[in-house]
Write an enzyme that holds these catalytic residues in place. Structure first.
Site, short mmCIF file in Angstrom:
data_model
loop_
_atom_site.label_atom_id
_atom_site.label_comp_id
_atom_site.label_asym_id
_atom_site.label_seq_id
_atom_site.Cartn_x
_atom_site.Cartn_y
_atom_site.Cartn_z
N LYS A 114 -40.19 -65.36 4.99
CA LYS A 114 -38.82 -65.17 5.14
C LYS A 114 -38.73 -66.17 6.16
O LYS A 114 -36.84 -66.20 5.83
CB LYS A 114 -39.65 -64.31 6.17
CG LYS A 114 -39.46 -62.96 6.60
CD LYS A 114 -39.29 -62.08 7.05
CE LYS A 114 -39.97 -60.23 6.64
NZ LYS A 114 -39.81 -59.59 7.17
N LYS A 198 -41.25 -58.65 -3.80
CA LYS A 198 -41.26 -57.16 -3.42
C LYS A 198 -40.01 -56.81 -3.26
O LYS A 198 -38.90 -56.99 -2.24
CB LYS A 198 -41.53 -57.91 -1.83
CG LYS A 198 -42.55 -56.19 -0.94
CD LYS A 198 -43.22 -56.99 0.55
CE LYS A 198 -41.76 -56.92 1.19
NZ LYS A 198 -41.83 -56.77 3.07
N LYS A 201 -35.52 -54.47 3.05
CA LYS A 201 -34.32 -54.05 2.85
C LYS A 201 -33.55 -55.19 3.24
O LYS A 201 -32.23 -54.86 2.81
CB LYS A 201 -35.09 -53.88 4.32
CG LYS A 201 -36.03 -52.89 4.89
CD LYS A 201 -35.65 -52.27 6.58
CE LYS A 201 -37.14 -51.98 6.62
NZ LYS A 201 -37.44 -52.62 7.67
N1 AQP Z 1 -42.07 -53.00 -0.95
C1 AQP Z 1 -42.70 -52.35 -0.28
N2 AQP Z 1 -44.25 -51.65 -1.04
C2 AQP Z 1 -44.89 -51.24 0.29
N3 AQP Z 1 -44.87 -51.06 1.38
C3 AQP Z 1 -43.91 -51.96 2.01
N4 AQP Z 1 -43.71 -52.23 3.04
C4 AQP Z 1 -42.39 -52.89 3.40
N5 AQP Z 1 -41.98 -53.20 1.89
C5 AQP Z 1 -42.95 -52.45 0.88
C6 AQP Z 1 -43.98 -51.48 4.29
O1 AQP Z 1 -43.33 -50.20 4.72
C7 AQP Z 1 -43.82 -50.86 6.82
C8 AQP Z 1 -42.60 -50.85 7.56
O2 AQP Z 1 -41.87 -52.14 7.17
P1 AQP Z 1 -40.76 -53.15 7.87
O3 AQP Z 1 -39.74 -52.40 7.96
O4 AQP Z 1 -41.83 -53.21 9.07
O5 AQP Z 1 -40.97 -54.56 7.48
P2 AQP Z 1 -41.01 -54.89 6.12
O6 AQP Z 1 -42.04 -54.80 5.73
O7 AQP Z 1 -40.50 -56.70 6.66
O8 AQP Z 1 -40.04 -54.33 5.20
P3 AQP Z 1 -39.14 -54.83 4.35
O9 AQP Z 1 -38.00 -54.21 3.24
O10 AQP Z 1 -39.75 -56.79 3.56
O11 AQP Z 1 -37.86 -56.17 5.27
P4 AQP Z 1 -37.48 -57.31 5.38
O12 AQP Z 1 -36.34 -57.06 4.03
O13 AQP Z 1 -36.25 -56.92 6.62
O14 AQP Z 1 -38.36 -57.99 5.48
C9 AQP Z 1 -45.24 -52.10 6.31
O15 AQP Z 1 -46.25 -50.63 6.93
C10 AQP Z 1 -44.62 -52.20 5.51
O16 AQP Z 1 -46.30 -53.08 4.87
#
Ligand code: AQP
Length: 333
Positions: A114, A198, A201
């Protein structure tokens, strides 16, 4: 023994299919089991580790609650609350930050991903994020934490912090050492544009993900445009090697059907992608369509969503404040 489940989702907008299949779907199943006590947190303190627009953050908090409810989480059987309203999270994070070692944090791969190349400019909050995550979990004596595969390393850090605190302060078993609950298959859903990245968001391309608020037309058009290769679908698992996009789409289909990958491969063996994509779109429309409609309906009643959060706050705050009082005593404040 009853399982105490805790998990969080960041209110950073664009909740997607990866969040649903990797985490929220599992939350719903755990919540339906009467034996479990579940706490689901909208982790807004985590959201501000990167720049946020305050107005959007406020509306994303409600949207995350709406997504929990629309996905099938029953607010009467669980505690749903917003992290920043319970101040013990920030207080416990400071104490645990004095227990965690910088060497441990330096190994966290999510920070490296990140922060990108310019680590010097990343916020201190983004670096210490896993310590706050440990505080979130440990304040509630959580025994099990359902997360996507990307959070596995943070969970391991949380376990190390709990054990070190218990040893350093001779507080045997004070913090429960939680177990991760990670789906065996498809715990990492990949981008529709790049099977090695991955689904996320923050991806600039909306075509990289299925948002949980997408309507039928958007779902169909995103799946139609999703990246594939030129070969027909594989006849067996071994033929999926070096075909990350095919593997991801077949995995998504299997996960939506609660089926295993082998069976899905057998069903579509030798077929072309266009036929498979039609089936996948239909499955997505059937599963995500109703969630999307329900989210939109719930967002029309902000008062109801706020009430869920304020009820959740009362319950979460009571548990966390008690635990924090004990932490203060143990540490010597
Ligand atoms: N691609 C994914 N596949 C499986 N699980 C996922 N999670 C996130 N992306 C995937 C799981 O969703 C839960 C909530 O995630 P989060 O919102 O706390 O943050 P994150 O993991 O940082 O999600 P993003 O979409 O990747 O956000 P950004 O783009 O802001 O970094 C968690 O249990 C996560 O494992």
């Amino acid at each position: 023994m009853k399982k105490k489940i805790f998990s969080g989702v960041q209110p950073t907008g664009n909740l997607h299919l990866g969040n649903y299949l990797g985490a929220i779907k599992n939350f719903v199943e755990l919540n339906n089991d009467e034996e479990n006590k579940c706490i689901f947190c909208v982790v807004d303190l985590h959201a501000i580790t990167v720049k946020q627009n305050p107005k959007e953050l406020r509306s994303n908090i409600r949207e995350t609650v709406a997504t929990f409810l629309a996905s099938g989480i029953d607010a009467n059987k669980s505690i749903i609350f917003n992290q920043s309203t319970v101040s013990a999270h920030s207080e416990a994070a400071w104490v645990l930050g004095c227990v965690a070692r910088t060497g441990w944090l330096n190994r966290m791969t999510q920070f490296k991903e990140k922060a990108g190349k310019d680590k010097e400019k990343a916020s201190l909050g983004l670096y210490s994020y896993p310590v706050l995550m440990a505080a979130d979990i440990l304040l509630y004596d959580s025994t099990h934490v359902p997360v996507g595969n990307d959070q596995k390393q943070h969970l391991e850090l949380c376990r190390d912090i709990a054990q070190k605190f218990n040893i350093d302060f001779a507080a045997d078993n004070f913090f429960k050492v939680p177990e991760p609950l990670i789906q065996k298959d498809f715990s990492r859903i990949m981008s529709l544009k790049d099977g090695l990245k991955k689904m996320s968001k923050s991806d600039l391309s909306d075509f990289s993900r299925i948002n949980l608020t997408d309507d039928e037309d958007q779902i169909i058009s995103k799946i139609k445009k999703s990246k594939t290769d030129t070969l027909p679908l594989p006849n067996n698992f071994n033929e999926l090697e070096n075909r990350p996009e095919a593997k991801n789409l077949l995995g998504i289909y299997s996960s939506l059907k609660n089926s295993d990958l082998e069976k899905t491969i057998k069903n579509f063996a030798g077929k072309n992608f266009s036929e498979f994509k039609e089936n996948l779109s239909q499955e997505l429309v059937d599963k995500i369509g109703p969630i999307s409609l329900e989210i939109k309906k719930l967002l029309g009643d902000k008062g109801y969503l706020d009430k869920i959060l304020s009820n959740g706050f009362e319950k979460a705050n009571e548990i966390a404040t008690k635990k924090m009082k004990n932490i203060r005593e143990i540490v010597g404040f």
